[in-house]
Each structure stands twice: as C-alpha cells, then as structure tokens.
Write a protein that holds these residues in place. Structure first.
Motif, PDB file in Angstrom:
ATOM      1  N   TYR A 131      88.284  -7.057  42.474  1.00  0.00           N
ATOM      2  CA  TYR A 131      88.627  -6.420  41.231  1.00  0.00           C
ATOM      3  C   TYR A 131      87.521  -5.401  40.758  1.00  0.00           C
ATOM      4  CZ  TYR A 131      89.724  -5.549  36.179  1.00  0.00           C
ATOM      5  OH  TYR A 131      89.484  -4.900  34.934  1.00  0.00           O
ATOM      6  N   ILE A 132      87.647  -4.182  40.548  1.00  0.00           N
ATOM      7  CA  ILE A 132      86.569  -3.216  40.270  1.00  0.00           C
ATOM      8  C   ILE A 132      87.299  -2.339  39.185  1.00  0.00           C
ATOM      9  CG2 ILE A 132      85.237  -1.301  40.920  1.00  0.00           C
ATOM     10  CD1 ILE A 132      85.501  -2.057  43.805  1.00  0.00           C
ATOM     11  N   PRO A 133      86.781  -2.506  37.716  1.00  0.00           N
ATOM     12  CA  PRO A 133      87.274  -1.775  36.637  1.00  0.00           C
ATOM     13  C   PRO A 133      86.330  -0.719  36.712  1.00  0.00           C
ATOM     14  CG  PRO A 133      86.105  -3.732  35.965  1.00  0.00           C
ATOM     15  CD  PRO A 133      85.916  -3.858  37.463  1.00  0.00           C
ATOM     16  N   ILE A 134      86.789   0.589  36.340  1.00  0.00           N
ATOM     17  CA  ILE A 134      85.880   1.935  35.976  1.00  0.00           C
ATOM     18  C   ILE A 134      86.422   2.542  35.034  1.00  0.00           C
ATOM     19  CG2 ILE A 134      85.026   4.015  37.115  1.00  0.00           C
ATOM     20  CD1 ILE A 134      85.647   2.865  39.688  1.00  0.00           C
ATOM     21  N   GLY A 135      85.793   2.587  33.789  1.00  0.00           N
ATOM     22  CA  GLY A 135      86.485   3.095  32.623  1.00  0.00           C
ATOM     23  C   GLY A 135      85.626   3.857  31.950  1.00  0.00           C
ATOM     24  N   LEU A 136      85.980   4.234  30.687  1.00  0.00           N
ATOM     25  CA  LEU A 136      85.311   4.900  29.539  1.00  0.00           C
ATOM     26  C   LEU A 136      86.025   4.650  28.319  1.00  0.00           C
ATOM     27  CD1 LEU A 136      83.378   7.507  28.869  1.00  0.00           C
ATOM     28  CD2 LEU A 136      85.373   9.054  29.096  1.00  0.00           C
ATOM     29  N   SER A 137      85.073   4.327  27.483  1.00  0.00           N
ATOM     30  CA  SER A 137      85.452   4.050  26.075  1.00  0.00           C
ATOM     31  C   SER A 137      85.121   5.074  25.101  1.00  0.00           C
ATOM     32  CB  SER A 137      84.533   2.653  25.483  1.00  0.00           C
ATOM     33  OG  SER A 137      85.519   1.509  26.209  1.00  0.00           O
ATOM     34  N   LEU A 138      85.809   5.586  24.152  1.00  0.00           N
ATOM     35  CA  LEU A 138      85.466   6.458  22.920  1.00  0.00           C
ATOM     36  C   LEU A 138      85.573   5.506  21.991  1.00  0.00           C
ATOM     37  CD1 LEU A 138      85.052   9.356  21.956  1.00  0.00           C
ATOM     38  CD2 LEU A 138      87.597   9.412  21.499  1.00  0.00           C
ATOM     39  N   GLU A 139      84.424   5.423  21.063  1.00  0.00           N
ATOM     40  CA  GLU A 139      84.360   4.474  20.053  1.00  0.00           C
ATOM     41  C   GLU A 139      83.891   5.543  18.753  1.00  0.00           C
ATOM     42  OE1 GLU A 139      82.256   0.887  22.462  1.00  0.00           O
ATOM     43  OE2 GLU A 139      81.082   1.753  20.976  1.00  0.00           O
ATOM     44  N   TYR A 140      84.309   5.092  17.600  1.00  0.00           N
ATOM     45  CA  TYR A 140      83.921   5.772  16.496  1.00  0.00           C
ATOM     46  C   TYR A 140      83.211   4.698  15.384  1.00  0.00           C
ATOM     47  CZ  TYR A 140      84.224   7.867  11.858  1.00  0.00           C
ATOM     48  OH  TYR A 140      83.570   8.328  10.572  1.00  0.00           O
TER      49      TYR A 140
END
Length: 183
Positions: A131-140
């Motif tokens: 399993y390979i997760p690749i992602g992006l989070s936008l945090e406030y």
C-alpha cells in the motif's frame, strides 16, 4: 475473513489506538514534538465503488516543518471491510495566514475483505497487498496547535479478489475532512 472477524479486529485496533492516544497530548510548548489527527470521508474506486472511510494518524515532529509516523484508514461499512496501515512522512508548508499545505507519502499494507450476497452468488473473498498513500492536506490553523484539515489521498495497491470479482483493484482516491493536533 468474515465480517464478524473483521469487526473483532477493528475493535481491537481501535482499542489499541485509544490506548496509544493516552500518550499523545496536544502541544502546548515547543518541547512537545507529538501530534495526532483524525479524518472522516469517502473513498472512491474500491472493489465496492464509493465507501465511507475513517482515518487516524500519529506524528512525531523532529522539526516543526517535518513529521513522520503511522497512518491508518478503515472502511468498516456494508459488505466491504478495508483496513490499511502505512508509515508516512510529511512536509508542512506553513504560511503566515494560518494556512498549511502538507504533502505526504508513505508505504505499508492494506487488507480487504468482501462478503456480499447469499447462496451460489455469494462472494466471500479477502486479500492483502502492499500500500502506497500519496496525498496532500490543506489545513487551517484554528489556534496554534489545532487545525481543520481537508485531505486528498491517492491510494496505490494491488487488491485481487479473483475468481469472485474479475477486475483487480489497483488504485482508489480518498477525500477526507478532519482535525489535526500538533506543535
């Protein structure tokens, strides 16, 4: 793996995470280098189409802009039980307006159990894959150590439930919303 077995495994896993959560506290000073997060959302492209998803992560911050730690996603609904664990590295791009961009990537294992139908048409298959997760989070940032987060994750894996299902499951995409606690 039967649904009852999966639910038992899920209960033990959640109890372990809650126990681990007793060691992680919100950051009130620069000495505290631990953080945590929780998400709720949907995953599209699974062997059971779009499904409800829960996400949990624990992060260790050797530096304010870099963290690493375990990430878990659970899909405990309906006919499909899916659980994935990965070690993930994150880079935190912090802007002056309280917005953070957090790209991440990791590697781990994913287990899927599908128990659908009755009689001769019944499907009861399971598989475990890399399993390979690749992602992006936008945090406030709401306050200095709590943030609202929106996350998109492309999950790469190789789930094979043949002969019950003809198609192989190679990718899925998760859209999740949640909270982050950290230094």
């Amino acid at each position: 793996m039967r649904i009852a077995d999966c639910r038992g495994f899920l209960s033990v896993t959640l109890a372990g995470l809650l126990w681990l959560g007793t060691f992680v506290s919100p950051a009130f000073s620069e000495e505290n280098r631990w953080g945590a997060g929780t998400d709720l959302g949907f995953t599209a492209g699974t062997v059971h189409d779009t499904v409800f998803n829960l996400g949990f992560n624990v992060d260790y911050y050797p530096d304010r802009n870099f963290s690493f730690g375990p990430m878990m996603q659970i899909t405990p609904t309906g006919d499909l039980f899916q659980i994935s664990f990965a070690g993930v590295a994150k880079y935190h791009l912090r802007f002056n307006n309280g917005i953070n961009l957090v790209p991440f990537a990791g590697f781990g294992l994913m287990h899927v159990g599908l128990d659908r139908g009755t009689g001769r048409a019944r499907i009861d298959e399971s598989d475990t894959s890399w399993y390979i997760p690749i992602g992006l989070s936008l945090e406030y940032q709401i306050v200095h150590n709590i943030a609202l987060a929106s996350t998109v994750i492309v999950n790469l894996h190789n789930i094979d439930l043949t002969p019950a299902l003809r198609e192989e499951d190679k990718t899925s995409v998760a859209l999740m919303f949640g909270f982050r606690w950290g230094p």
